[in-house]
Design a protein around this motif. Structure first.
Motif, PDB file in Angstrom:
ATOM      1  N   UNK A   1       3.137  18.524 -13.926  1.00  0.00           N
ATOM      2  CA  UNK A   1       2.050  18.688 -12.945  1.00  0.00           C
ATOM      3  C   UNK A   1       1.367  17.352 -12.631  1.00  0.00           C
ATOM      4  N   UNK A   2       2.213  16.338 -12.406  1.00  0.00           N
ATOM      5  CA  UNK A   2       1.720  15.022 -12.017  1.00  0.00           C
ATOM      6  C   UNK A   2       1.916  14.875 -10.505  1.00  0.00           C
ATOM      7  N   UNK A   3       0.846  14.658  -9.741  1.00  0.00           N
ATOM      8  CA  UNK A   3       0.984  14.584  -8.279  1.00  0.00           C
ATOM      9  C   UNK A   3       1.752  13.345  -7.832  1.00  0.00           C
ATOM     10  N   UNK A   4       2.576  13.521  -6.811  1.00  0.00           N
ATOM     11  CA  UNK A   4       3.342  12.391  -6.265  1.00  0.00           C
ATOM     12  C   UNK A   4       3.491  12.567  -4.764  1.00  0.00           C
ATOM     13  N   UNK A   5       3.885  11.496  -4.097  1.00  0.00           N
ATOM     14  CA  UNK A   5       4.037  11.513  -2.640  1.00  0.00           C
ATOM     15  C   UNK A   5       5.268  10.696  -2.270  1.00  0.00           C
ATOM     16  N   UNK A   6       6.083  11.242  -1.342  1.00  0.00           N
ATOM     17  CA  UNK A   6       7.311  10.556  -0.947  1.00  0.00           C
ATOM     18  C   UNK A   6       7.423  10.327   0.557  1.00  0.00           C
ATOM     19  N   UNK A   7       6.330  10.545   1.278  1.00  0.00           N
ATOM     20  CA  UNK A   7       6.345  10.307   2.716  1.00  0.00           C
ATOM     21  C   UNK A   7       6.611  11.540   3.551  1.00  0.00           C
ATOM     22  N   UNK A   8       6.932  12.664   2.875  1.00  0.00           N
ATOM     23  CA  UNK A   8       7.164  13.915   3.595  1.00  0.00           C
ATOM     24  C   UNK A   8       5.896  14.761   3.559  1.00  0.00           C
ATOM     25  N   UNK A   9       5.621  15.429   4.652  1.00  0.00           N
ATOM     26  CA  UNK A   9       4.454  16.314   4.716  1.00  0.00           C
ATOM     27  C   UNK A   9       4.877  17.647   5.327  1.00  0.00           C
ATOM     28  N   UNK A  10       4.131  18.700   4.999  1.00  0.00           N
ATOM     29  CA  UNK A  10       4.442  20.027   5.517  1.00  0.00           C
ATOM     30  C   UNK A  10       4.793  20.977   4.399  1.00  0.00           C
TER      31      UNK A  10
ATOM     32  N   UNK B   1       6.838  11.487   7.609  1.00  0.00           N
ATOM     33  CA  UNK B   1       5.730  10.970   8.398  1.00  0.00           C
ATOM     34  C   UNK B   1       5.633   9.469   8.148  1.00  0.00           C
ATOM     35  N   UNK B   2       6.191   8.716   9.060  1.00  0.00           N
ATOM     36  CA  UNK B   2       6.292   7.265   8.903  1.00  0.00           C
ATOM     37  C   UNK B   2       4.942   6.601   8.670  1.00  0.00           C
TER      38      UNK B   2
ATOM     39  N   UNK C   1      -1.854   8.900  -7.282  1.00  0.00           N
ATOM     40  CA  UNK C   1      -0.613   9.649  -7.191  1.00  0.00           C
ATOM     41  C   UNK C   1       0.561   8.685  -7.352  1.00  0.00           C
ATOM     42  N   UNK C   2       1.649   9.174  -7.945  1.00  0.00           N
ATOM     43  CA  UNK C   2       2.877   8.390  -8.006  1.00  0.00           C
ATOM     44  C   UNK C   2       3.475   8.326  -6.601  1.00  0.00           C
ATOM     45  N   UNK C   3       3.874   7.131  -6.176  1.00  0.00           N
ATOM     46  CA  UNK C   3       4.609   6.978  -4.912  1.00  0.00           C
ATOM     47  C   UNK C   3       6.093   6.898  -5.242  1.00  0.00           C
ATOM     48  N   UNK C   4       6.880   7.804  -4.695  1.00  0.00           N
ATOM     49  CA  UNK C   4       8.312   7.873  -4.982  1.00  0.00           C
ATOM     50  C   UNK C   4       9.104   7.577  -3.720  1.00  0.00           C
ATOM     51  N   UNK C   5       9.852   6.485  -3.734  1.00  0.00           N
ATOM     52  CA  UNK C   5      10.620   6.076  -2.553  1.00  0.00           C
ATOM     53  C   UNK C   5      12.115   6.076  -2.895  1.00  0.00           C
ATOM     54  N   UNK C   6      12.849   7.053  -2.365  1.00  0.00           N
ATOM     55  CA  UNK C   6      14.276   7.227  -2.680  1.00  0.00           C
ATOM     56  C   UNK C   6      15.111   6.578  -1.572  1.00  0.00           C
ATOM     57  N   UNK C   7      15.451   5.320  -1.769  1.00  0.00           N
ATOM     58  CA  UNK C   7      16.001   4.517  -0.679  1.00  0.00           C
ATOM     59  C   UNK C   7      17.475   4.787  -0.374  1.00  0.00           C
TER      60      UNK C   7
END
Length: 395
Positions: A168-177, A184-185, A201-207
């Motif tokens: 239950x650790x919040x993260x964000x990868x650029x997707x919303x909805x 969402x660029x 929040x952890x930022x997760x970027x899967x390149x």
């Protein structure tokens, strides 16, 4: 070859970790391999063993053609996917052929390979012990920093997402909805401010894409966009194509898609000022990524990069490319690059009688252990002073 005192360097590393306000991470395939997820060679063999009939025939045609071009190493599935997608582009996905493979068959083969990748990796994920990854993110989330915590990865498995959500650790990868989350660029073009609720929040970027990303046709614009889908019950029945190791621009070019925006984020992040950036499990075999890293090392003298390798051969290969970089330190089992110099580890416990080395040095093998992602995480936790809190989060 020079001798490098491993205890002295570890003390320096501990100081970096304690006092660096801004710490970022880059995870390559080795971090997932440490948890039992197949590496690219194993994946290539597994796919070839699974394909049948025309799929297998066309796969071998593409592979054989590439083997005549790539002679310095084994051809892998990422090379093959790249070539298949070139064929699709060159032929317009029609009956036109390249080296005996039509555009139509290339499209079908691409989709089939991606579905097999999905099945192979998800099967291994279902039995993988993700405690190590859960502990890493628990440790990372507890760091009291003034900056967002950024993790870049070339892995397209879902180990990281499962680990974060399990704890239950919040993260964000650029997707919303919620229904079909879209990229969402604008959400990753700028860094968050200190009073932003999501700063920690952890930022997760899967390149290189993800097993949860799919191409979906936008019928209004007659172009492709990427959406994120959660759990897929039966990948064989999924009509939309998976987005893994993306190498084609099959979308509206006026809108950046994730993998392009993520590369920009990596460059901007590495140039953002004082930063400690840690690599684990990455072999430096992707020249596009390497170019960004090396350019940023030259441009930002406040950037310190630490690389942990599982093999000494990886240390030697990187030294050939980076011997002039003073802000890059590389750690291998018996060799290291410190301040631009390649040397062999020297273990001198008699000079540091109070030093506990069991978290990073294998006395039986006389080797440095932190090239193994599992050992690296144990090291972070052991030196955090928050072991009990981390254990409670992961449980």
């Amino acid at each position: 070859m020079d001798k490098i005192n491993v205890i002295r360097e570890i003390r320096e590393l501990k100081t970096h970790l304690s006092y660096s306000k801004n710490i970022g991470f880059f995870f390559g395939a080795g971090t997932s391999c440490a948890l039992g997820i197949p590496n690219v060679e194993q994946l290539t063999a597994g796919i070839e063993a699974t394909l049948t009939d025309d799929f297998l025939v066309n796969f071998k045609l593409v592979k054989t053609d590439l083997e005549s071009i790539i002679t310095t190493r084994k051809v892998n599935i990422e090379d093959i996917l790249n070539q298949i997608r070139r064929i699709r582009e060159l032929t317009g996905e029609t009956i036109k052929e390249y080296e005996g493979v039509s555009g139509e068959n290339a499209k079908l083969l691409d989709k089939e390979i991606c579905k097999i990748i999905y099945e192979i990796i998800l099967d291994k994920e279902s039995v993988a012990d993700i405690d190590t990854t859960k502990k890493f993110f628990a440790w990372l989330s507890l760091l009291n920093r003034d900056y967002s915590k950024e993790v870049f990865t070339t892995n397209y498995d879902l180990i990281i997402e499962k680990s974060l959500e399990a704890s239950q650790i919040p993260y964000f990868d650029g997707f919303v909805g919620a229904f079909e989350p879209f990229f969402w660029q604008e959400s990753i073009d700028q860094f968050v401010s200190k009073n932003d609720l999501t700063q920690n929040w952890i930022r997760l970027w899967k390149i290189h894409g993800s097993l949860s990303w799919f191409w979906k046709e936008d019928k209004k614009t007659n172009s492709q966009k990427i959406i994120r889908i959660g759990k897929v019950e039966n990948i064989k029945k999924e009509d939309n194509e998976l987005v893994i190791y993306p190498s084609k621009e099959k979308y509206d070019s006026s809108k950046k898609q994730p993998f392009i925006a993520y590369f920009d984020r990596l460059k901007n992040y590495l140039l953002s000022g004082e930063l400690l950036f840690v690599f684990s499990g990455y072999s430096f075999s992707d020249q596009h990524i390497n170019e960004i890293i090396f350019n940023c090392l030259r441009q930002n003298n406040r950037l310190t990069v630490l690389v942990f390798f599982f093999l000494d051969s990886e240390v030697e290969n990187l030294y050939k490319q980076t011997s002039s970089y003073m802000n890059l330190n590389v750690f291998g089992p018996t060799k290291a690059i410190i301040n631009g110099n390649l040397g062999e580890w020297e273990f001198t416990p008699h000079l540091y009688p109070n030093e506990k080395s069991d978290t990073y040095w294998n006395k039986a093998k006389n080797e440095f252990m932190l090239g193994d992602f599992n050992q690296l995480v144990k090291f972070f936790i052991a030196n955090s002073g928050k072991k009990e809190t981390i254990e409670s989060i992961t449980k």
